[in-house]
Scaffold this active site. Sequence first.
Site, PDB file in Angstrom:
ATOM      1  N   ASN A 222       0.849  -1.395   0.001  1.00 19.75           N
ATOM      2  CA  ASN A 222       0.024  -0.110   0.011  1.00 19.75           C
ATOM      3  C   ASN A 222       0.821   1.258  -0.086  1.00 19.75           C
ATOM      4  O   ASN A 222       0.732   2.298  -0.594  1.00 19.75           O
ATOM      5  CB  ASN A 222      -1.076  -0.035   1.337  1.00 19.75           C
ATOM      6  CG  ASN A 222      -1.917  -1.064   1.075  1.00 19.75           C
ATOM      7  OD1 ASN A 222      -2.404  -1.468   0.128  1.00 19.75           O
ATOM      8  ND2 ASN A 222      -2.542  -1.224   2.296  1.00 19.75           N
TER       9      ASN A 222
ATOM     10  N   ARG B 253     -10.197  -4.444 -14.252  1.00 23.37           N
ATOM     11  CA  ARG B 253      -9.137  -5.430 -13.903  1.00 23.37           C
ATOM     12  C   ARG B 253      -9.588  -6.814 -13.922  1.00 23.37           C
ATOM     13  O   ARG B 253     -10.460  -7.347 -13.427  1.00 23.37           O
ATOM     14  CB  ARG B 253      -8.667  -5.307 -12.381  1.00 23.37           C
ATOM     15  CG  ARG B 253      -8.298  -3.750 -12.178  1.00 23.37           C
ATOM     16  CD  ARG B 253      -7.550  -3.362 -10.559  1.00 23.37           C
ATOM     17  NE  ARG B 253      -7.735  -2.368 -10.184  1.00 23.37           N
ATOM     18  CZ  ARG B 253      -6.650  -1.340 -10.570  1.00 23.37           C
ATOM     19  NH1 ARG B 253      -5.622  -1.668 -11.022  1.00 23.37           N
ATOM     20  NH2 ARG B 253      -6.663  -0.161  -9.854  1.00 23.37           N
TER      21      ARG B 253
ATOM     22  N   ARG C 114      -4.875   1.781 -12.861  1.00 23.71           N
ATOM     23  CA  ARG C 114      -3.577   2.040 -12.059  1.00 23.71           C
ATOM     24  C   ARG C 114      -3.030   0.734 -11.912  1.00 23.71           C
ATOM     25  O   ARG C 114      -3.487  -0.231 -11.167  1.00 23.71           O
ATOM     26  CB  ARG C 114      -3.820   2.910 -11.034  1.00 23.71           C
ATOM     27  CG  ARG C 114      -2.463   3.179 -10.546  1.00 23.71           C
ATOM     28  CD  ARG C 114      -2.063   4.497 -10.937  1.00 23.71           C
ATOM     29  NE  ARG C 114      -2.762   5.509 -10.598  1.00 23.71           N
ATOM     30  CZ  ARG C 114      -2.592   6.892 -10.963  1.00 23.71           C
ATOM     31  NH1 ARG C 114      -1.326   7.222 -11.832  1.00 23.71           N
ATOM     32  NH2 ARG C 114      -3.337   7.860 -10.748  1.00 23.71           N
TER      33      ARG C 114
ATOM     34  N   HIS D   6     -14.943   3.223 -14.849  1.00 23.48           N
ATOM     35  CA  HIS D   6     -14.799   2.233 -13.772  1.00 23.48           C
ATOM     36  C   HIS D   6     -15.874   1.437 -13.175  1.00 23.48           C
ATOM     37  O   HIS D   6     -15.869   0.675 -12.576  1.00 23.48           O
ATOM     38  CB  HIS D   6     -14.393   3.154 -12.747  1.00 23.48           C
ATOM     39  CG  HIS D   6     -14.236   2.691 -11.367  1.00 23.48           C
ATOM     40  ND1 HIS D   6     -14.801   2.827 -10.115  1.00 23.48           N
ATOM     41  CD2 HIS D   6     -12.855   1.917 -10.919  1.00 23.48           C
ATOM     42  CE1 HIS D   6     -14.001   2.098  -9.253  1.00 23.48           C
ATOM     43  NE2 HIS D   6     -12.874   1.585  -9.443  1.00 23.48           N
TER      44      HIS D   6
ATOM     45  N   TYR E 223     -11.808  -9.893  -1.917  1.00 25.39           N
ATOM     46  CA  TYR E 223     -12.341  -8.715  -1.815  1.00 25.39           C
ATOM     47  C   TYR E 223     -14.152  -9.003  -1.686  1.00 25.39           C
ATOM     48  O   TYR E 223     -14.695  -9.707  -2.292  1.00 25.39           O
ATOM     49  CB  TYR E 223     -12.614  -7.943  -3.272  1.00 25.39           C
ATOM     50  CG  TYR E 223     -11.141  -7.368  -3.521  1.00 25.39           C
ATOM     51  CD1 TYR E 223      -9.811  -7.797  -2.977  1.00 25.39           C
ATOM     52  CD2 TYR E 223     -10.944  -6.272  -4.284  1.00 25.39           C
ATOM     53  CE1 TYR E 223      -8.693  -7.160  -3.192  1.00 25.39           C
ATOM     54  CE2 TYR E 223      -9.967  -5.592  -4.495  1.00 25.39           C
ATOM     55  CZ  TYR E 223      -8.702  -6.159  -4.186  1.00 25.39           C
ATOM     56  OH  TYR E 223      -7.574  -5.435  -4.189  1.00 25.39           O
TER      57      TYR E 223
ATOM     58  N   ARG F  10     -14.105   2.014   4.476  1.00 28.55           N
ATOM     59  CA  ARG F  10     -12.556   1.453   4.665  1.00 28.55           C
ATOM     60  C   ARG F  10     -11.543   2.272   4.816  1.00 28.55           C
ATOM     61  O   ARG F  10     -10.991   2.026   5.844  1.00 28.55           O
ATOM     62  CB  ARG F  10     -12.393   0.306   3.806  1.00 28.55           C
ATOM     63  CG  ARG F  10     -11.365  -0.688   3.787  1.00 28.55           C
ATOM     64  CD  ARG F  10     -11.165  -1.228   2.678  1.00 28.55           C
ATOM     65  NE  ARG F  10     -10.279  -0.604   1.564  1.00 28.55           N
ATOM     66  CZ  ARG F  10     -10.482  -0.615   0.257  1.00 28.55           C
ATOM     67  NH1 ARG F  10     -11.415  -1.447  -0.212  1.00 28.55           N
ATOM     68  NH2 ARG F  10      -9.639   0.002  -0.378  1.00 28.55           N
TER      69      ARG F  10
ATOM     70  N   HIS G 237     -15.148  -4.030   0.230  1.00 33.02           N
ATOM     71  CA  HIS G 237     -14.915  -3.057  -1.144  1.00 33.02           C
ATOM     72  C   HIS G 237     -16.205  -2.716  -1.578  1.00 33.02           C
ATOM     73  O   HIS G 237     -16.262  -2.061  -2.643  1.00 33.02           O
ATOM     74  CB  HIS G 237     -14.120  -4.083  -2.426  1.00 33.02           C
ATOM     75  CG  HIS G 237     -13.764  -3.386  -3.381  1.00 33.02           C
ATOM     76  ND1 HIS G 237     -14.481  -3.501  -4.614  1.00 33.02           N
ATOM     77  CD2 HIS G 237     -12.757  -2.496  -3.819  1.00 33.02           C
ATOM     78  CE1 HIS G 237     -13.540  -2.750  -5.772  1.00 33.02           C
ATOM     79  NE2 HIS G 237     -12.604  -2.164  -5.033  1.00 33.02           N
TER      80      HIS G 237
END
Length: 697
Positions: free
Chosen positions: A53, A386, A416, A446, A479, A575, A603
């Site tokens: 992270n 992703r 990213r 997204h 997730y 979160r 998530h």
Amino acid sequence: MTEKITNLNTTKNEYRNRELSWLQFNARVLQEAEDPSVPLIERLRFLGIFSNNLDEFFKVRYATVRRIVEAGKGGRSFLGGISASDLLEEITQIVIEQQAHSLRILKKIRSELHKENIYIINETEVTKAQSEFISDYFIRKVSPALVTIMIGELEEFPSLKDSAAYLAVRMVMKKDDETFQSRSNFALIEIPKIIDRFIVLPSKGDKQYIIILDDLIRYCLNNIFSIFKYESISAHMIKITRDAELDIDSDLSRSFLEKISKSVKKRSSGDPVRFVYDKSIDAETLQFLLQKMGIDTTDSIIPGGRYHNRRDYMKFPSLGRTDLLYKKIEPLPIKGLSLQGSLLDKIAKKDYLLYAPYQSFSYVVKFLREAALDPNVKSIQITIYRLAQISHIASSLINAVKNGKKVTVQIELQARFDEEANIEYAEQMQSEGVRLIFGVSGLKVHCKACVIERLEGKKIKRYAFISTGNFNESTAQIYTDYTLFTSNQKIGKEINKVFDFFEVNYKIKKYSHLIVSPHYTRNAMYHLIDTEIQNKKNGKSSGIRLKMNSLSDFKMIDKLYQASRAGVKIKLIIRGICCLIPGVKGMSENIEVISIVDKFLEHPRLFIFENGGDAKIYISSADFMGRNLDNRVEITCPIYDEDIKQELIDTFEISWKDNIKARIISGKALNKYRKSDEEPFRSQFKLYEYYQQKLKN
């Protein structure tokens, strides 16, 4: 400091700085590594997540603030009241403290591993039997992969790879050596990423041994530098983190795929923003490196421990010790929706909700595989952000093309750190005949949605799924995310409208059901909050419950403050970043905020508005961040099925009751665990039990 909450009667709105709030989130991850109730090897893996992270934070957020400083701007208005230069200094100090704390945690974990007969040894602790194994391993696997650069007398210092770990080697040459002009000479050894960082050595009785690759290389330094005459040799770890912003060229002759590919390759030469070094390194070597690399005062220079790239602890070997790992849960089926037979026939009759990883992600893959084979399915449209490394989603879409379906994939090439993987999949799918769309200029796509068109009789019927998370089989195991399966024709048609917008984006579509960014989400959320304010004033039931990853948009926070001042009770489960400051009289006394960090990564985005007793409930791909509201294509989907509405309320309330892994987010940002006199309630475990019980009812 960013927070100004001493005047409890102020009506002026205040905010926590986004970057400092994110560091508080990462501190919660570090708490998991420190928690003795977390299985020991899992604690090591949380250390890896903390480190990973932090790497991404410096590549993106720290780099952005640094650009503000270099541009000569203060940045106070959008940094929450703190100047960019002060913020860089505060970040560095916090990170130095967190890094030191993480090293203390690592030392404690290693001590506890000893009690379990697991030993991580260094190069000074190698036995004769281990020496033979290490020497053989080095010659066969490590030596061929090593890149070693003699840097002492190079005119131009080599460009170091972003986030790669290097051993900075210093040799003090013998007096009769004439190889180099200087008596001290330097080299860099790049730690190869293609080799496991943790090498399991032969066990001895019930004792298990591991050596870290860095120390294995240190043990073999004489082998590497045997051609030189030196009195002493030492090696210390260094790492550089670079600005990860993509600079996309404007060459009109190049395809977007080519431009992104070129930009990703250039990322490795981005400006350095962080330099981490082993604090035991000698002053001469450190000064040599800083001077040669041009590290300056706007870069974060952080003394660290003996080992860097501790993100590799995410892949610490399990050693067959299942007792030191979380017990694996078997994903449950969705009640009434079998993976045998036709999903589409079932979805035609009612909506279904999937909550991964408590329930099986296989339903998403099954949906696409069935669509690929069904002769009545004419088209598939899907957004991809992703994908898994080995993606059954991608193979299902290719399979559909081979069966004569029209398949359209909107793939986000600027996701990213997944750009390279998405480029590879884009090229693969394109070569197989999948029609690709690369989104809208200036906007990331997204949203997570799929719609298929199926000929039933003489009419086209639409089936769809909309998710809060990526269509990724790997992350779906760790997730937590909601996915709605529906044959609601109005929702299906509106997903089609989103794909039409990708194609002809100068035409802004109108929607009656979906809430779509960047054109509608902000105002729609304002309207929903205003309705709760009005209901409160009119004596009707009111309330707002939101669950999301991040809340950083100041205008959206202002609207929530307005609702709080009107007396609307607001529960937030956030979160990560939370720039809202709860519990301040005259501003946010009706707002409570918790954050849950546990076995799974929280998530989902879930929005519940009381609406006078007839709750309006939505799942979404969007957080309340400026980029999600104004600069991305996002979908917020209403829930119409009453059973699913209740299920979503239930899951929110189960999370809200957590008194084991919930932290209270407050003005002081101390990450205190929420404790109560009630029996222990760990929400992620309770959610699994909730879905087990649903199968029995």
